[in-house]
Write a protein that holds these residues in place. Structure first.
Motif, PDB file in Angstrom:
ATOM      1  N   ASP A   1      10.103  17.940   4.073  1.00 46.30           N
ATOM      2  CA  ASP A   1       9.255  18.562   3.052  1.00 46.30           C
ATOM      3  C   ASP A   1       8.000  17.736   2.781  1.00 46.30           C
ATOM      4  O   ASP A   1       6.906  18.268   2.653  1.00 46.30           O
ATOM      5  CB  ASP A   1      10.052  18.739   1.757  1.00 46.30           C
ATOM      6  N   LYS A   2       8.175  16.394   2.685  1.00 45.58           N
ATOM      7  CA  LYS A   2       7.054  15.515   2.379  1.00 45.58           C
ATOM      8  C   LYS A   2       7.121  14.276   3.259  1.00 45.58           C
ATOM      9  O   LYS A   2       8.204  13.776   3.558  1.00 45.58           O
ATOM     10  CB  LYS A   2       7.077  15.096   0.902  1.00 45.58           C
ATOM     11  N   ILE A   3       5.944  13.796   3.661  1.00 43.30           N
ATOM     12  CA  ILE A   3       5.830  12.557   4.432  1.00 43.30           C
ATOM     13  C   ILE A   3       4.833  11.656   3.712  1.00 43.30           C
ATOM     14  O   ILE A   3       3.664  12.014   3.563  1.00 43.30           O
ATOM     15  CB  ILE A   3       5.360  12.823   5.882  1.00 43.30           C
ATOM     16  N   TYR A   4       5.308  10.481   3.277  1.00 37.97           N
ATOM     17  CA  TYR A   4       4.473   9.561   2.508  1.00 37.97           C
ATOM     18  C   TYR A   4       4.274   8.264   3.301  1.00 37.97           C
ATOM     19  O   TYR A   4       5.238   7.539   3.562  1.00 37.97           O
ATOM     20  CB  TYR A   4       5.131   9.218   1.172  1.00 37.97           C
ATOM     21  N   PRO A   5       3.056   7.921   3.700  1.00 41.17           N
ATOM     22  CA  PRO A   5       2.831   6.681   4.456  1.00 41.17           C
ATOM     23  C   PRO A   5       2.863   5.454   3.539  1.00 41.17           C
ATOM     24  O   PRO A   5       2.599   5.539   2.342  1.00 41.17           O
ATOM     25  CB  PRO A   5       1.432   6.884   5.053  1.00 41.17           C
TER      26      PRO A   5
ATOM     27  N   GLN B   1       0.870  -1.173   0.000  1.00 37.85           N
ATOM     28  CA  GLN B   1       0.000   0.000   0.000  1.00 37.85           C
ATOM     29  C   GLN B   1       0.910   1.227   0.000  1.00 37.85           C
ATOM     30  O   GLN B   1       1.460   1.614   1.035  1.00 37.85           O
ATOM     31  CB  GLN B   1      -0.925  -0.006   1.215  1.00 37.85           C
ATOM     32  N   ASP B   2       1.090   1.815  -1.187  1.00 38.19           N
ATOM     33  CA  ASP B   2       2.079   2.874  -1.372  1.00 38.19           C
ATOM     34  C   ASP B   2       1.588   3.807  -2.475  1.00 38.19           C
ATOM     35  O   ASP B   2       1.890   3.612  -3.650  1.00 38.19           O
ATOM     36  CB  ASP B   2       3.433   2.256  -1.728  1.00 38.19           C
ATOM     37  N   SER B   3       0.817   4.815  -2.106  1.00 42.29           N
ATOM     38  CA  SER B   3       0.193   5.706  -3.090  1.00 42.29           C
ATOM     39  C   SER B   3       1.218   6.518  -3.871  1.00 42.29           C
ATOM     40  O   SER B   3       0.970   6.897  -5.016  1.00 42.29           O
ATOM     41  CB  SER B   3      -0.786   6.656  -2.391  1.00 42.29           C
ATOM     42  N   TYR B   4       2.392   6.788  -3.285  1.00 39.96           N
ATOM     43  CA  TYR B   4       3.366   7.668  -3.934  1.00 39.96           C
ATOM     44  C   TYR B   4       4.469   6.900  -4.664  1.00 39.96           C
ATOM     45  O   TYR B   4       5.365   7.499  -5.238  1.00 39.96           O
ATOM     46  CB  TYR B   4       3.960   8.619  -2.896  1.00 39.96           C
ATOM     47  N   GLN B   5       4.410   5.564  -4.621  1.00 40.33           N
ATOM     48  CA  GLN B   5       5.276   4.711  -5.438  1.00 40.33           C
ATOM     49  C   GLN B   5       6.768   4.945  -5.197  1.00 40.33           C
ATOM     50  O   GLN B   5       7.565   4.984  -6.120  1.00 40.33           O
ATOM     51  CB  GLN B   5       4.949   4.910  -6.924  1.00 40.33           C
TER      52      GLN B   5
ATOM     53  N   GLY C   1       4.785   2.389   8.101  1.00 38.50           N
ATOM     54  CA  GLY C   1       5.504   3.605   8.457  1.00 38.50           C
ATOM     55  C   GLY C   1       5.376   4.659   7.384  1.00 38.50           C
ATOM     56  O   GLY C   1       4.361   4.729   6.682  1.00 38.50           O
ATOM     57  N   ASP C   2       6.415   5.497   7.247  1.00 38.91           N
ATOM     58  CA  ASP C   2       6.421   6.517   6.204  1.00 38.91           C
ATOM     59  C   ASP C   2       7.855   6.811   5.798  1.00 38.91           C
ATOM     60  O   ASP C   2       8.798   6.569   6.555  1.00 38.91           O
ATOM     61  CB  ASP C   2       5.725   7.797   6.679  1.00 38.91           C
TER      62      ASP C   2
END
Length: 265
Positions: free
Chosen positions: A227-231, A40-44, A214-215
Motif C-alpha cells: 500500500d505504501k513505500i517509505y524511503p 533521514q525519515d520523512s514518515y517517522q 532502503g524503504d
C-alpha cells in the motif's frame, strides 16, 4: 587486532625494568557505547534510539607530571548498521522504548590519542580529571549486503491492521573516520601498582562511514503490491556517548631511595 594488542603488551613488559615506577601504565579497557546516528525519515517510522554496543581493547598511558597524562591504545569499536521500525500512524502508540530486535554492528579498529588533566577536585582517594582526545577509526570489514523483511517491527497499541516489512542495503562509505572527544573521569588509586578509571565522554564524528539505505512497506500484500513505500537513510559518523571502565597496571621497577632522608619532611 588481538595480535597487535599482545605485541604491545609484550614490548611494554620487556621494558618494565627500565622505567621508574609511576610513569608508564597499561591495562584492559571496556566501554559501553551509545551511538548517535543521522536519520533521514520523512514518515517517522524508524526508532531513533541510540544504538548500543561495547568497545574493548588495551590502553597505554604516560604520566608526564602531576597534572598531565597522555594515553593511546588499540580498540575494537562497533558501528551500528541496523534500525528498528514501528507502525507510526495516527491513533497508534509504540509499546516499547527500545527495539525488540538484534542490533547488528560493524567493527572498526580504533586508535585514540588523549590528554588527561588532573583537577584540584578530589574525594577520598578518587581524583576527578578532565579528558580530551582525538580518535581514528579504521574499518575492519567491508559491508555490501541487501536484505528483505529481515527486521521485525516494534509492537504498537492497538495492533496495526497492516503488515510491515523492510527492504535495505548496508554499505560502508569510508574506510577511515575521525572523532573529537571530551569528558571527565574518576581516577581511583587502588594501590601503588593498580589503578581503576571510570570515564564519561562524548564523541563527535567527522565522516559518514556506515550507511543503511532502503524503504519500509505496509499493506496486505507486501511482495506484489504494498500500500505504501517509505524511503529512509541512516548514517553512522562515530558520534557516541561512552561509559568507559579501565583497570591499569603501573609498570617499571620500584625506585628506591638513595639516601635515608629522601621523602622525609
Amino acid at each position: 587486532m588481538t595480535k597487535l594488542l599482545l605485541l604491545i603488551s609484550v614490548c611494554c613488559l620487556i621494558h618494565t625494568t627500565s622505567f621508574p615506577q609511576g610513569k608508564w601504565s597499561m591495562g584492559f579497557t571496556m566501554a559501553s557505547r551509545s551511538e548517535w546516528r543521522q536519520y533521514q525519515d520523512s514518515y517517522q517510522y524508524l526508532f531513533k534510539g541510540s544504538g548500543q554496543g561495547f568497545s574493548f581493547g588495551g590502553s597505554l598511558a604516560y604520566q608526564h607530571n602531576e597534572k598531565w597524562r597522555w594515553e593511546t591504545g588499540l580498540f575494537s569499536t562497533p558501528y551500528s548498521n541496523t534500525v528498528g521500525v514501528y507502525y507510526n500512524e495516527p491513533g497508534y502508540r509504540r509499546m516499547l522504548n527500545r527495539p525488540v530486535m538484534y542490533v547488528s554492528h560493524t567493527n572498526t579498529l580504533e586508535i585514540p590519542l588523549k590528554a588527561i588533566y588532573s583537577t584540584p577536585l578530589k574525594w577520598r582517594n578518587i581524583q576527578i580529571n578532565v579528558v580530551a582526545g582525538f580518535n581514528t577509526y579504521l574499518l575492519a570489514e567491508n559491508i555490501n549486503s541487501q536484505g528483505y523483511a529481515g527486521l521485525p517491527a516494534i509492537p504498537v497499541s492497538p495492533a496495526p491492521p497492516t503488515n510491515l516489512s523492510v527492504v535495505y542495503n548496508d554499505r560502508n562509505l569510508s574506510k577511515v573516520n575521525f572523532s573529537l572527544e571530551a569528558g571527565g573521569e574518576a581516577f581511583w588509586k587502588l594501590s601503588e601498582r593498580f589503578h581503576f578509571i571510570y570515564r564519561l565522554s562524548g564523541r563527535v564524528g567527522f565522516i559518514e562511514m556506515v550507511e543503511m539505505q532502503g524503504d519500509y512497506r505496509t499493506g496486505d500484500n507486501l511482495t506484489l503490491s504494498p500500500d505504501k513505500i517509505y524511503p529512509f537513510r541512516v548514517v553512522s559518523r562515530g558520534s557516541a556517548l561512552h561509559h568507559t571502565f579501565s583497570l591499569r597496571f603501573v609498570m617499571g621497577r620500584k625506585k628506591w631511595k638513595e639516601n635515608w632522608w629522601e621523602d622525609e619532611d
